[in-house]
Design an enzyme around this catalytic site. Structure first.
Site, PDB file in Angstrom:
ATOM      1  N   ARG A   1       0.810  -1.222   0.000  1.00 36.90           N
ATOM      2  CA  ARG A   1       0.000   0.000   0.000  1.00 36.90           C
ATOM      3  C   ARG A   1       0.843   1.273   0.000  1.00 36.90           C
ATOM      4  O   ARG A   1       0.625   2.176  -0.801  1.00 36.90           O
ATOM      5  CB  ARG A   1      -0.886   0.048   1.257  1.00 36.90           C
ATOM      6  N   THR A   2       1.801   1.346   0.924  1.00 34.60           N
ATOM      7  CA  THR A   2       2.532   2.605   1.092  1.00 34.60           C
ATOM      8  C   THR A   2       3.369   2.914  -0.150  1.00 34.60           C
ATOM      9  O   THR A   2       3.358   4.029  -0.658  1.00 34.60           O
ATOM     10  CB  THR A   2       3.406   2.542   2.355  1.00 34.60           C
TER      11      THR A   2
ATOM     12  N   LYS B   1      24.906  -5.118  -2.433  1.00 35.64           N
ATOM     13  CA  LYS B   1      26.346  -5.257  -2.753  1.00 35.64           C
ATOM     14  C   LYS B   1      27.189  -4.650  -1.648  1.00 35.64           C
ATOM     15  O   LYS B   1      28.387  -4.414  -1.833  1.00 35.64           O
ATOM     16  CB  LYS B   1      26.662  -4.565  -4.084  1.00 35.64           C
TER      17      LYS B   1
ATOM     18  N   HIS C   1       5.237   6.344  11.526  1.00 37.52           N
ATOM     19  CA  HIS C   1       4.688   6.211  10.177  1.00 37.52           C
ATOM     20  C   HIS C   1       3.714   7.385   9.995  1.00 37.52           C
ATOM     21  O   HIS C   1       2.497   7.218   9.972  1.00 37.52           O
ATOM     22  CB  HIS C   1       3.966   4.865  10.079  1.00 37.52           C
TER      23      HIS C   1
ATOM     24  N   ARG D   1      11.447   4.178   3.504  1.00 35.50           N
ATOM     25  CA  ARG D   1      10.964   3.149   4.436  1.00 35.50           C
ATOM     26  C   ARG D   1      12.160   2.283   4.786  1.00 35.50           C
ATOM     27  O   ARG D   1      12.906   1.838   3.917  1.00 35.50           O
ATOM     28  CB  ARG D   1       9.876   2.284   3.805  1.00 35.50           C
TER      29      ARG D   1
HETATM   30  C1  NCD Z   1       1.934  -0.831   8.329  1.00 35.61           C
HETATM   31  C2  NCD Z   1       3.449  -0.637   8.340  1.00 35.61           C
HETATM   32  O1  NCD Z   1       4.143  -1.070   7.431  1.00 35.61           O
HETATM   33  O2  NCD Z   1       3.891  -0.024   9.298  1.00 35.61           O
HETATM   34  N1  NCD Z   1       1.394  -1.021   7.071  1.00 35.61           N
HETATM   35  C3  NCD Z   1       1.222   0.025   6.227  1.00 35.61           C
HETATM   36  O3  NCD Z   1       2.082   0.864   6.074  1.00 35.61           O
HETATM   37  N2  NCD Z   1       0.049   0.105   5.582  1.00 35.61           N
HETATM   38  C4  NCD Z   1       1.477  -1.801   9.328  1.00 35.61           C
HETATM   39  C5  NCD Z   1       1.945  -3.227   9.253  1.00 35.61           C
HETATM   40  O4  NCD Z   1       2.888  -3.583   8.559  1.00 35.61           O
HETATM   41  O5  NCD Z   1       1.356  -4.041   9.957  1.00 35.61           O
END
Ligand code: NCD
Length: 312
Positions: free
Chosen positions: A59-60, A87, A137, A109
């Site tokens: 999703r993100t 690497k 987040h 991320r």
């Molecule tokens: C979350 C995350 O990656 O922190 N998911 C997300 O970004 N939609 C929550 C999760 O991984 O459970």
């Protein structure tokens, strides 16, 4: 809107109630763009957005990519498995490389808490935290706030219960900062082993049973057990967890009659959430996904303004 503070978005604490509300308002306009037959505006033409995902994401990552593309930015995706990290390149060298390519925004991320802040100190680009370890987040909290505001008409005065693996959840941490800032009353609940050692540090009430948290809640936010962030298994069994802490239709009856059910995804059906609740009329899970693109368009827009274009 005071957006000078949005040089980077590393934490919800980079925002105040006014700037967060400004982002939610901007996201309303961008949601409208996403619903048009032609889902593109020229706002970020000539800007470069680099999405660096060193951790799994559906999703993100997809929504940051769509957000950049719908704003007409040049969007490049770097993932851990296809980058020179495999690497042996250090994060520092990766950042310096991307900086030399004149990125305007770097979205990060990473499994390590603090990685986006480390990147921010080493680049001229604006850095957006797309989830770092167990830390934060912020865009997830913004899209959750946006979804709550749209479905309930307000945030202030609502009771929000966040249930599940609180200790390892960056989603819980960011929401525990943002939603009270916008006037909601937030509490968290989960098994004692999955509550932060110092729950008081979160600044919200915490319970080791879900029932008191659910009582009269207007918003019920379920979280996944972050097994990848637990050194040892902190639960005796998933069946036992589902029985005691999972959201079933019956348990949801304790919440307000018009309560909404949220989940950031990915959902572990049958563990933290029952199928009929996940797919039921109270679930706003897909509205959260739609909001994710709009909110990230607003964040990219704010972050990619030239310093002298930023209002103060
Ligand atoms: C979350 C995350 O990656 O922190 N998911 C997300 O970004 N939609 C929550 C999760 O991984 O459970």
């Amino acid at each position: 809107m005071t957006d000078a503070r949005l040089r980077h978005l590393l934490s919800v604490s980079d925002l105040c109630a006014e700037s967060a509300t400004g982002l939610l308002d901007a996201a309303e306009a961008f949601l409208e763009v996403s619903r048009r037959p032609v889902r593109k505006v020229p706002t970020l033409r000539g800007k470069t957005v680099i999405n660096c995902f060193f951790e799994a994401s559906t999703r993100t990552r997809t929504s940051f990519e769509l957000a950049g593309k719908r704003l007409s930015a040049d969007v490049v995706n770097v993932s851990a498995s296809s980058s020179s990290t495999t690497k042996g390149e250090t994060l520092r060298d990766t950042v310096k490389t991307l900086d030399a390519m004149h990125a305007d925004v770097i979205v990060v991320r990473h499994g390590a808490s603090g990685a986006p802040a480390y990147v921010a100190e080493r680049t001229r680009a604006s850095v957006v935290n797309a989830g770092d370890g167990t830390h934060e987040h912020p865009t997830q909290a913004l899209l959750d706030a946006f979804t709550i505001r749209r479905t309930k008409g307000r945030i202030a005065g609502l009771k929000v219960a966040i249930l599940g693996d609180i200790a390892h959840s960056r989603v819980a941490r960011s929401n525990a900062l943002l939603l009270p800032m916008l006037g909601a009353e937030v509490c968290v609940a989960g098994p004692r082993t999955l509550l932060p050692h110092d729950s008081a540090a979160l600044g919200v009430r915490s319970y080791d049973r879900v029932e008191p948290a659910l009582e009269g809640a207007d918003v019920v936010m379920m979280l996944r057990i972050q097994r990848e962030r637990q050194g040892v298994s902190l639960l005796p069994s998933l069946r036992e967890y589902a029985r005691q802490f999972g959201l079933s239709a019956q348990r949801l009856e304790r919440a307000a009659p018009d309560a909404i059910v949220m989940h950031p995804g990915p959902m572990n059906r049958g563990v933290e959430i029952a199928d009929d609740v996940a797919d039921g009329p109270r679930s706003v899970v897909l509205a959260q996904v739609e909001a994710g693109v709009a909110v990230r368009m607003a964040v990219l827009y704010q972050c990619s303004q030239d310093p002298d274009e930023r209002e103060s």
